[in-house]
Scaffold this motif. Structure first.
Motif, mmCIF file in Angstrom:
data_model
loop_
_atom_site.group_PDB
_atom_site.id
_atom_site.type_symbol
_atom_site.label_atom_id
_atom_site.label_comp_id
_atom_site.label_asym_id
_atom_site.label_seq_id
_atom_site.Cartn_x
_atom_site.Cartn_y
_atom_site.Cartn_z
ATOM 1 N N ALA A 1 8.665 -10.471 72.562
ATOM 2 C CA ALA A 1 9.669 -11.518 72.387
ATOM 3 C C ALA A 1 10.453 -11.326 71.091
ATOM 4 O O ALA A 1 11.663 -11.563 71.047
ATOM 5 N N ILE A 2 9.771 -10.888 70.033
ATOM 6 C CA ILE A 2 10.407 -10.763 68.718
ATOM 7 C C ILE A 2 11.107 -9.415 68.544
ATOM 8 O O ILE A 2 12.244 -9.348 68.066
ATOM 9 N N PHE A 3 10.432 -8.333 68.949
ATOM 10 C CA PHE A 3 10.946 -6.991 68.692
ATOM 11 C C PHE A 3 11.618 -6.351 69.902
ATOM 12 O O PHE A 3 12.142 -5.242 69.797
ATOM 13 N N GLY A 4 11.571 -7.036 71.061
ATOM 14 C CA GLY A 4 12.223 -6.504 72.249
ATOM 15 C C GLY A 4 11.316 -5.674 73.128
ATOM 16 O O GLY A 4 11.600 -5.464 74.314
ATOM 17 N N GLN A 5 10.201 -5.215 72.573
ATOM 18 C CA GLN A 5 9.227 -4.431 73.328
ATOM 19 C C GLN A 5 7.913 -4.489 72.572
ATOM 20 O O GLN A 5 7.898 -4.463 71.328
ATOM 21 N N TYR A 6 6.799 -4.528 73.283
ATOM 22 C CA TYR A 6 5.507 -4.748 72.630
ATOM 23 C C TYR A 6 5.113 -3.622 71.683
ATOM 24 O O TYR A 6 4.370 -3.817 70.727
ATOM 25 N N ASP A 7 5.622 -2.391 71.926
ATOM 26 C CA ASP A 7 5.233 -1.262 71.095
ATOM 27 C C ASP A 7 6.285 -0.896 70.048
ATOM 28 O O ASP A 7 6.220 0.177 69.442
ATOM 29 N N HIS A 8 7.251 -1.775 69.810
ATOM 30 C CA HIS A 8 8.193 -1.584 68.710
ATOM 31 C C HIS A 8 7.577 -2.134 67.430
ATOM 32 O O HIS A 8 6.924 -3.177 67.446
ATOM 33 N N VAL A 9 7.819 -1.457 66.314
ATOM 34 C CA VAL A 9 7.240 -1.912 65.053
ATOM 35 C C VAL A 9 8.262 -2.612 64.160
ATOM 36 O O VAL A 9 7.909 -3.130 63.102
ATOM 37 N N ARG A 10 9.535 -2.639 64.592
ATOM 38 C CA ARG A 10 10.576 -3.306 63.800
ATOM 39 C C ARG A 10 11.788 -3.580 64.682
ATOM 40 O O ARG A 10 11.942 -2.995 65.756
ATOM 41 N N ILE A 11 12.644 -4.469 64.189
ATOM 42 C CA ILE A 11 13.968 -4.662 64.773
ATOM 43 C C ILE A 11 14.965 -4.319 63.673
ATOM 44 O O ILE A 11 14.980 -4.946 62.611
ATOM 45 N N TYR A 12 15.755 -3.311 63.910
ATOM 46 C CA TYR A 12 16.679 -2.828 62.882
ATOM 47 C C TYR A 12 17.873 -3.757 62.718
ATOM 48 O O TYR A 12 18.418 -4.282 63.684
ATOM 49 N N GLY A 13 18.288 -3.907 61.461
ATOM 50 C CA GLY A 13 19.500 -4.643 61.137
ATOM 51 C C GLY A 13 20.614 -3.693 60.735
ATOM 52 O O GLY A 13 20.520 -2.472 60.941
ATOM 53 N N ARG A 14 21.646 -4.227 60.094
ATOM 54 C CA ARG A 14 22.792 -3.407 59.691
ATOM 55 C C ARG A 14 22.433 -2.405 58.594
ATOM 56 O O ARG A 14 23.142 -1.422 58.375
ATOM 57 N N ASP A 15 21.316 -2.644 57.898
ATOM 58 C CA ASP A 15 20.913 -1.739 56.822
ATOM 59 C C ASP A 15 20.391 -0.397 57.331
ATOM 60 O O ASP A 15 20.140 0.523 56.544
ATOM 61 N N TYR A 16 20.218 -0.266 58.649
ATOM 62 C CA TYR A 16 19.761 0.997 59.243
ATOM 63 C C TYR A 16 20.658 2.165 58.824
ATOM 64 O O TYR A 16 20.181 3.242 58.466
#
Length: 255
Positions: A198-213
């Protein structure tokens, strides 16, 4: 159908899904044949695309023929129109090769095409992105799409990508990105798979990238071009190809 796809995506391991898709694809193509939407990768037309998503599902995004998503079709159009990928002799490294591209890129006589991943059955070289078995300055092009969000030490992975890219070469490093966020978000304390999805878009993602990527890539040494290819397309084309308007393609260069 939407509920069925969600159950399948969340219960069957990805390597098995890849193998099963070869059987299901011809049936899906026939069932959804029409003239409303077009997959630009193979030119086939459909009355609708399929839903997709491990967490929140998106409707009408998965092509029945190539199994491409919005990002794959967008990248195909960009590579076709704005690069020499399909004509110039290039040594290419492709991480976690997508089915939409794998066979097509493998057949291109101008490419020396190598695939790599830890788990994918399509990978030529089984390797850890943080410790790659390739020489410095080896590749003209690196495709590393929707991989870095899975890697705990993405800084080390980016350094390895920089090391093996030739000066004058380019890479495409697409990631799931929330452009409304200034900063990338991580939280290792969230361990529940449903909550992570729900938070990261997929259970095995470790982050959600922002504009600082983009700035993080620049700190590694890359020159970064933030390409909004949809800005060059007509509204009708964005709709027909089922693209995500405003999606940014991160193109990196090594000087």
């Amino acid at each position: 159908m939407k509920k069925t796809f969600k159950i399948i995506l969340n219960t069957i391991p990805r390597p098995i899904l890849i193998r099963l898709s070869y059987v299901a694809r011809p049936v899906l193509e026939l069932f959804l044949k029409g003239d409303t939407f077009t997959d630009p990768i193979d030119g086939k037309q459909f009355k609708s695309f399929l839903p997709y998503g491990y967490g929140k599902q998106r409707n009408n995004v998965l092509s029945p023929s190539t199994l491409s998503l919005e990002r794959h079709r967008l990248l195909w159009l960009y590579l076709k129109s704005d690069t020499e990928f399909f004509s110039k002799h290039l040594k290419v490294l492709h991480f976690a090769p997508e089915q939409a591209f794998y066979k097509r890129f493998r057949k291109l006589k101008n490419l020396e095409y190598i695939t790599t991943d830890l788990n994918s059955p399509l990978a030529d070289v089984k390797a850890d992105i943080c410790n790659l078995p390739f020489k410095n300055n080896e590749f003209d092009v690196i495709l590393c799409n929707h991989v870095l969000e899975h890697i705990p030490d993405d800084t080390k992975a980016m350094e390895e990508l920089y090391r093996i890219l030739k000066p004058g070469g380019f890479g495409v490093f697409q990631i799931p990105q929330d452009l409304s966020r200034a900063e990338t978000f991580e939280d290792d304390s969230i361990t529940d798979k449903k909550e992570r999805a729900a938070i990261f878009g997929q259970y095995d993602h470790v982050r959600i990238y922002g504009r600082d990527y983009f700035d993080k890539l620049r700190k590694i040494g890359f020159t970064v071009q933030e390409v909004d290819y949809t800005a060059s397309l007509l509204k009708e084309e964005i709709t027909r190809y089922c693209l995500a308007k405003g999606e940014i393609i991160p193109i990196v260069y090594k000087n």
